[in-house]
Write a protein that holds these residues in place. Structure first.
Motif, PDB file in Angstrom:
ATOM      1  N   LEU A 403      24.480 -48.560  -3.099  1.00 14.48           N
ATOM      2  CA  LEU A 403      24.087 -47.891  -2.626  1.00 14.48           C
ATOM      3  C   LEU A 403      23.485 -46.420  -2.422  1.00 14.48           C
ATOM      4  N   GLU A 404      25.477 -46.034  -2.121  1.00 11.86           N
ATOM      5  CA  GLU A 404      25.486 -44.233  -2.787  1.00 11.86           C
ATOM      6  C   GLU A 404      24.797 -43.514  -3.724  1.00 11.86           C
ATOM      7  N   TYR A 405      25.305 -44.408  -4.749  1.00  8.10           N
ATOM      8  CA  TYR A 405      24.515 -43.906  -5.655  1.00  8.10           C
ATOM      9  C   TYR A 405      23.084 -44.085  -6.344  1.00  8.10           C
ATOM     10  N   VAL A 406      22.531 -44.839  -5.202  1.00  8.32           N
ATOM     11  CA  VAL A 406      21.066 -44.737  -5.498  1.00  8.32           C
ATOM     12  C   VAL A 406      20.284 -43.294  -4.865  1.00  8.32           C
ATOM     13  N   GLY A 407      21.388 -43.426  -3.698  1.00 11.10           N
ATOM     14  CA  GLY A 407      20.748 -42.096  -2.872  1.00 11.10           C
ATOM     15  C   GLY A 407      21.344 -40.777  -3.491  1.00 11.10           C
ATOM     16  N   ARG A 408      22.111 -40.600  -4.087  1.00 13.19           N
ATOM     17  CA  ARG A 408      22.450 -39.373  -5.090  1.00 13.19           C
ATOM     18  C   ARG A 408      21.353 -39.348  -6.215  1.00 13.19           C
ATOM     19  N   ALA A 409      21.188 -40.394  -6.493  1.00 12.19           N
ATOM     20  CA  ALA A 409      19.837 -40.245  -7.501  1.00 12.19           C
ATOM     21  C   ALA A 409      18.846 -39.576  -7.153  1.00 12.19           C
ATOM     22  N   LYS A 410      18.573 -39.697  -5.827  1.00 15.54           N
ATOM     23  CA  LYS A 410      16.914 -39.387  -5.559  1.00 15.54           C
ATOM     24  C   LYS A 410      17.090 -37.816  -4.382  1.00 15.54           C
TER      25      LYS A 410
END
Length: 896
Positions: A403-410
Motif C-alpha cells: 500500500l505504501e508503494y502504491v501511494g508513492r507511485a501516485k
C-alpha cells in the motif's frame, strides 16, 4: 579650458585601445586579461560619457567574467549594459546585451529568468527592426518552452525564428527543433517532415554533423511511434554521417540506439553486437557514463534472451561504474534492472532490496526533473518499477509495504502539473517571511539547474520508450554532486519551515502508520460540537485506494483501527480484459443521454473493481474516500451496484488524487480573508451564464490550435438554478451575491477571494490534448482556463470552503503516466478551494438544476458534510426515477 577636448580625445583613444586589447584577449581565451582590459574600458567610457561604448564594453566585460566562471558578476555586467542601453534609447545594443544575459541564465539552468530576458531582447529588437536579434530571441524562447514541456507554444516561437529573416544560417536548427516539438505532441508524421527538411537544409552547406543529428532525431521519433525498422535505418544513416564528421560521441549514441532498435525487433544477436561496439567507443572516449549505459543495454539484450545470470553481471558492472563516478541517475536505472532480474529469477528478497534502493533515488530525482521531453521515458520506467515492486510485496505477503508503494507511485501528480505549467511555485508559499521567500526561491533555482544537468546527461539519446537510454554529454561530476547535495539540504530546511511547500517539490508520501493516524490526530481548528469530526478523518470514513497496471488491478482499503490493509487483487489477464471492456462500456453508456446503463454492468464493475474490500469493511462505515488510478478517475463509483443497492444508497463518496493531500486539506481550515471588505464566512457567490449567443457568431477559442465555429447553446435553466441557490444562501447569510452573464467575467476573479462558497452554472470545456486549456466558458466566448488560474493566479482564495461547478466535464482531467490527473479540478484546488463538486460528463440543463438545488438545500452552508449532501441529492434523483446519466456524474473532491 582649451585642453579639455585634447584630454577627452586621449581618454577616448585609451578607451578604444583598452577595448581592442580586451577583444583580442577574449578571442585568445585569455579571460583574466580580458576582464582587466574591459574594466578599464568601462571606466573610461563613463569618463567620456560615451553611453554606447559603455553598454558595449559592459557586455563584453560580462562575457569575459562568464569565461572565468564568475556567473553572478557576469549577470551584473550584462544588467548594467541593458540598463545603460535602455536609458539612452540604444535599442540594438539593449537587444544584444539582453540576449547575452538571457544566454547566461539559460546556461545556468535558470529557465524562467532566461525567458524573461529573451522577451526583453525581443521587444528591443522589434523596436529597431533588428532581424538577427529577433531570430535569436525567437529561437531560444522556442527551445526554453520546449524544455519546460510547452511543446505547442514552442512551435510558434520556432516558426517566428524561421520567418524573422530571409537568409539565416540557423534554418536547419529551427526546422529540427520543430520536429522535436511535434514529436513531443505525438504528431510523428509532422515531426518526420520537419526532420527531413532540416536534414536537406543542412545538406546545402554539407554540414554532416547537423545532418546526423537530424536523421538521428527522426529515428527517435520513429522509435517513439514504434516503427523500429524505419528507426534503425535512420540511426544507421546518422551513424555513417557522424563517422564522416568524426563525431565519435554521437557514433556511440547511434550504435546504442541501433542496438535498442534491433532489441525491439527481436534480433538479439545484432542488438548484442551493436551494444558491444558502443561500449568500445565509449571506452575510447573515456566516457564512463555512456559506457555504463551501453553496458545496461547489453544487459537488456541478455535479459531478453533469458540469460539472466549474464544480464545480472552486466547490470552489476554498469552499477559499479555509476557508483564510481557518483552517477545517481544511472544508479537508479541499474538498481531497478537488477530488481526486475532477481524478480524474474524468483529471488524476492534481493528483488525487494534493489527495487527499494532504486525507488529512493527515483523519488529524489523526479522531484527535480522539469523538462517534459525527459519525463515520458522517466515516468514509464518509474511506473514499471513501482508495478514490479508492489507485485514483489504482495508475493512476500507485505501488505502494508504494498500500500505504501502504491501511494508513492501516485504521489507525484502535483509536481507533474507544476512541470507542465508555467507556474511560479513561490506564489504558493503563503508567507511574508523574507528568509523563507529566499529559501524557496533558492530551491527553485537549484531545481532549474538540476533540470539543465539532466538535459545534458540525456541529450542525444532518446531511444524512445526502450529500457535503456544511451546517454551522451559528460557532466562535471563535482558540479552535479554539489547542486544535488545543496538542493537536498534546502529541501530538508523547507520540510522543517514550510512542509506544505516541501511536499510540492519532493516526494513526500504517507506511511501506513501515518495513514492510520489520520483517524486519531486532531484537526488544528477543532471540529463538531460533539467532537465527532474533530479528527483529520471522520471515523465513519474508509480510504479505498486503487492501482491499475498492465499486469494487475489492486484495491486496498484502510479504516480506523485496521491493523493492515484489506486487499482486492485481480491478476488474471482474461479478467482484466473483461474489466477494461466493462469500464469502457459503462463510461460510454452513462455519458450518453437516453442510453440506460444495465444494473448487471454496475454489479460486474462493483465486484470486479473492489468487491472483496467492500465486503471486508466494518459496520459503521458510511463514507468512502476513493483514491482512483488511471481511467478510474472518470468512473462515478456512486453508480456501481452491490446486488442490493447502488453505492450511493449506502455510502457517501469522495475522491482525492492522492492520500498525501488528506492532512494538508484537513489542517487548512478556511482562513479569514485578507482582502478588503471580506464577505461573511457563510456567504454564497452564485454565478450563472445562460446567454452564449455571441459564441454562435464568433466561436469559442479552445486553444492556440483549436477554435470552434459552431458556438454553444444557451442554457435555459441556469438562471432558475442560480436564483434558487442564491435564495438558499441568503437564508444562512445576508451578504450572498448573484452574478449573471457578462457580470461573471467582470467580477468573478475579484470576488472569488471574498466568498467561502462559490457556485458556477454555465458551460465548461475539457481539452484532452491541452488539459490546462480546459476551463469555464464565459459569456463572451472566452475561457477561464486552468493555465490562467495557475500561471496568472486569476483565481485565488484563502477563505475558500466549497466550489460547485454546475457545468459539463469540469471533473474530467487528463490522466498522466503516473496515474494522476491534470486539468481544471487540480487548478482549482491549488487556487485555494479544498472542496469541489464537479461533473464527469455533460448533463441536461434541467436535471442539473434540480440536483444542484437539492444538494444546496441539504447542505445549508455546512450543517452536514458536503459528501453527505451530494449523496442525499443523488438519492432524491433516484427516487424520482432519474437515470444514471442524470445523477451519477456529479462527484465530490475533498474530505469535508
Amino acid at each position: 579650458m582649451g585642453k579639455k577636448p585634447v584630454n577627452l580625445e586621449k581618454q577616448r583613444a585609451a578607451m578604444e585601445r583598452e577595448g581592442d586589447q580586451g577583444w583580442r584577449a577574449l578571442q585568445d581565451g585569455d579571460f583574466t586579461s580580458a576582464v582587466d582590459f574591459y574594466v578599464k574600458a568601462v571606466e573610461l567610457a563613463k569618463e567620456v560619457s560615451d553611453h554606447g561604448a559603455l553598454a558595449v564594453f559592459s557586455s563584453y566585460h560580462g562575457i569575459s567574467l562568464a569565461g572565468l566562471g564568475d556567473r553572478e558578476s557576469a549577470v551584473r555586467a550584462f544588467q548594467a549594459a541593458v540598463d545603460t542601453a535602455h536609458e539612452f534609447g540604444l535599442s540594438k545594443i539593449e537587444a544584444h546585451a539582453s540576449l547575452l544575459m538571457a544566454e547566461q541564465f539559460r546556461d545556468d539552468g535558470l529557465a524562467d529568468e532566461a525567458i524573461a530576458c529573451f522577451l526583453r531582447a525581443l521587444d528591443a529588437a522589434y523596436s529597431c527592426d533588428d532581424a538577427t536579434g529577433m531570430e535569436i530571441a525567437f529561437g531560444n524562447l522556442g527551445r526554453l518552452y520546449l524544455e519546460k514541456g510547452w511543446a505547442e507554444q514552442s512551435i510558434e516561437w520556432f516558426r517566428h525564428a524561421i520567418e524573422a529573416r530571409d537568409e539565416t544560417p540557423n534554418k536547419a536548427a529551427w526546422l529540427g527543433s520543430l520536429g522535436l516539438a511535434y514529436t513531443e505532441l505525438g504528431q510523428f508524421e509532422e515531426a518526420n517532415g520537419y526532420f527531413t527538411r532540416a536534414f536537406n537544409e543542412a545538406g546545402l552547406t554539407e554540414d554532416r554533423k547537423t545532418q546526423a543529428i537530424c536523421r538521428g532525431s527522426q529515428g527517435n521519433s520513429l522509435f517513439e511511434a514504434k516503427q523500429y525498422e524505419e528507426a534503425a535505418q535512420c540511426y544507421e544513416e546518422a551513424l555513417s554521417l557522424s563517422e564522416t564528421a568524426d563525431d565519435q560521441r554521437r557514433v556511440g549514441i547511434w550504435l546504442g540506439n541501433i542496438g535498442n532498435a534491433w532489441l525491439k525487433r527481436g534480433d538479439l544477436a545484432k542488438a548484442v553486437e551493436c551494444c558491444r561496439r558502443a561500449i568500445e567507443v565509449a571506452k575510447g572516449q573515456e566516457d564512463l557514463q555512456s559506457q555504463a549505459a551501453h553496458m545496461d543495454s547489453l544487459g537488456d539484450c541478455f535479459y531478453a534472451q533469458g540469460n539472466l545470470n549474464e544480464a545480472l553481471e552486466r547490470y552489476q558492472e554498469a552499477l559499479g561504474i555509476s557508483k564510481k563516478i557518483e552517477d545517481r541517475q544511472g544508479q537508479r536505472i541499474y538498481l531497478s534492472n537488477l530488481g526486475k532480474t532477481y524478480q524474474q529469477m524468483g529471488q524476492l528478497q534481493p528483488a525487494f532490496d534493489f527495487f527499494s534502493s532504486a525507488i529512493e533515488l527515483f523519488d529524489e530525482q523526479r522531484s527535480a526533473i522539469k523538462a517534459d521531453d525527459l519525463k515520458t521515458s522517466f515516468q514509464n520506467r518509474g511506473q514499471d518499477m513501482y508495478r514490479d515492486m508492489v507485485k514483489v510485496c504482495l508475493a512476500m505477503g507485505k501488505r502494508v509495504e504494498a500500500l505504501e508503494y502504491v501511494g508513492r507511485a501516485k504521489s507525484r501528480a502535483l509536481l507533474d502539473l507544476l512541470s507542465n505549467s508555467p507556474i511560479d511555485v513561490t506564489q504558493l508559499e503563503g508567507s511574508e517571511d523574507e528568509s523563507l521567500q529566499k529559501l524557496i526561491h533558492h530551491e527553485s533555482e537549484l531545481r532549474n539547474q538540476i533540470a539543465y544537468f539532466e538535459r545534458l546527461f540525456w541529450q542525444g539519446s532518446s531511444s524512445g520508450g526502450g529500457e535503456s537510454g544511451t546517454r551522451g554529454a559528460a557532466i562535471a561530476v563535482e558540479d552535479s554532486q554539489r547542486i544535488y547535495a545543496e538542493w537536498r539540504d534546502v529541501v530538508n530546511q523547507l520540510r522543517r519551515r514550510h512542509p506544505n511547500y516541501a511536499s510540492l517539490v519532493c516526494a513526500s508520501t504517507l506511511t501506513f502508520q501515518e495513514i492510520s493516524s489520520l483517524w486519531s490526530e486532531l484537526r488544528t481548528a477543532g471540529g463538531g460540537a460533539d467532537g465527532s469530526d474533530s479528527y483529520l478523518l471522520s471515523r465513519d470514513t474508509a480510504i479505498v485506494e486503487f492501482y491499475w497496471t498492465d499486469q494487475y488491478l489492486l484495491a486496498a482499503s484502510v479504516w480506523h483501527g485496521a491493523e493492515q490493509p484489506g486487499l482486492h487483487l485481480v491478476n488474471d489477464a482474461d479478467k482484466l480484459t473483461i474489466l477494461e471492456e466493462d469500464l469502457a462500456n459503462f463510461l460510454e453508456m452513462s455519458a450518453t443521454e437516453g442510453w440506460e446503463v444495465p444494473v448487471s454492468l454496475c454489479k460486474r464493475l462493483y465486484n470486479g473493481l473492489f468487491g472483496d474490500v467492500m465486503s471486508a469493511l466494518p459496520e459503521g462505515i458510511t463514507h468512502l474516500l476513493l483514491v482512483p488510478h488511471g481511467s478510474l478517475h472518470h468512473l462515478p463509483f456512486s453508480a456501481l451496484h452491490n446486488g442490493a443497492n447502488f453505492v450511493c444508497e449506502k455510502y457517501a463518496v469522495s475522491y482525492l488524487p492522492t492520500t498525501s493531500l488528506i492532512p494538508v486539506l484537513a489542517k487548512s481550515r478556511p482562513a479569514e480573508s485578507t482582502v478588503e471588505n471580506p464577505a461573511d464566512p457563510s456567504d454564497y457567490l452564485v454565478s450563472a451564464i445562460s446567454d452564449y449567443s455571441i459564441t454562435r457568431k464568433e466561436g469559442v477559442v479552445f486553444s492556440s490550435r483549436l477554435r470552434s465555429a459552431a458556438g454553444l447553446d444557451d442554457l435555459t435553466y441556469t438562471m432558475e438554478e442560480a436564483q434558487t441557490i442564491f435564495d438558499l444562501g441568503k437564508l444562512t447569510a445576508a451578504g450572498s451575491k448573484l452574478l449573471t452573464n457578462a457580470e461573471v467575467k467582470d467580477s468573478l476573479p475579484e470576488l472569488f477571494s471574498k466568498y467561502p462558497v462559490v457556485h458556477f452554472a454555465g458551460h465548461a470545456v475539457f481539452n484532452p490534448d491541452e488539459p490546462l486549456a480546459s476551463g469555464l466558458v464565459l459569456a463572451d466566448g472566452s475561457i477561464l482556463t486552468a493555465a490562467a488560474i495557475l500561471q496568472s493566479n486569476v483565481l485565488h482564495t484563502r477563505c475558500g470552503k466549497l466550489l460547485v461547478l454546475s457545468a459539463c466535464q469540469t471533473g474530467v482531467n487528463k490522466v498522466t503516466a503516473g496515474g494522476e490527473i491534470l486539468g481544471l479540478a487540480r487548478a482549482l484546488m491549488y487556487a485555494g478551494m479544498p472542496n469541489l463538486v464537479l461533473s464527469l460528463w455533460e448533463v441536461a440543463d434541467r436535471s442539473t438544476a434540480t440536483l444542484m438545488k437539492d444538494f444546496h438545500a441539504a447542505w445549508q452552508g455546512g450543517k452536514i458534510p458536503i459528501y453527505e449532501a451530494l449523496r442525499q441529492a443523488q438519492i432524491e434523483a433516484l427516487k424520482n426515477g432519474h437515470s444514471i446519466h442524470a445523477w451519477a456524474p456529479f462527484v465530490h473532491m475533498g474530505i469535508d
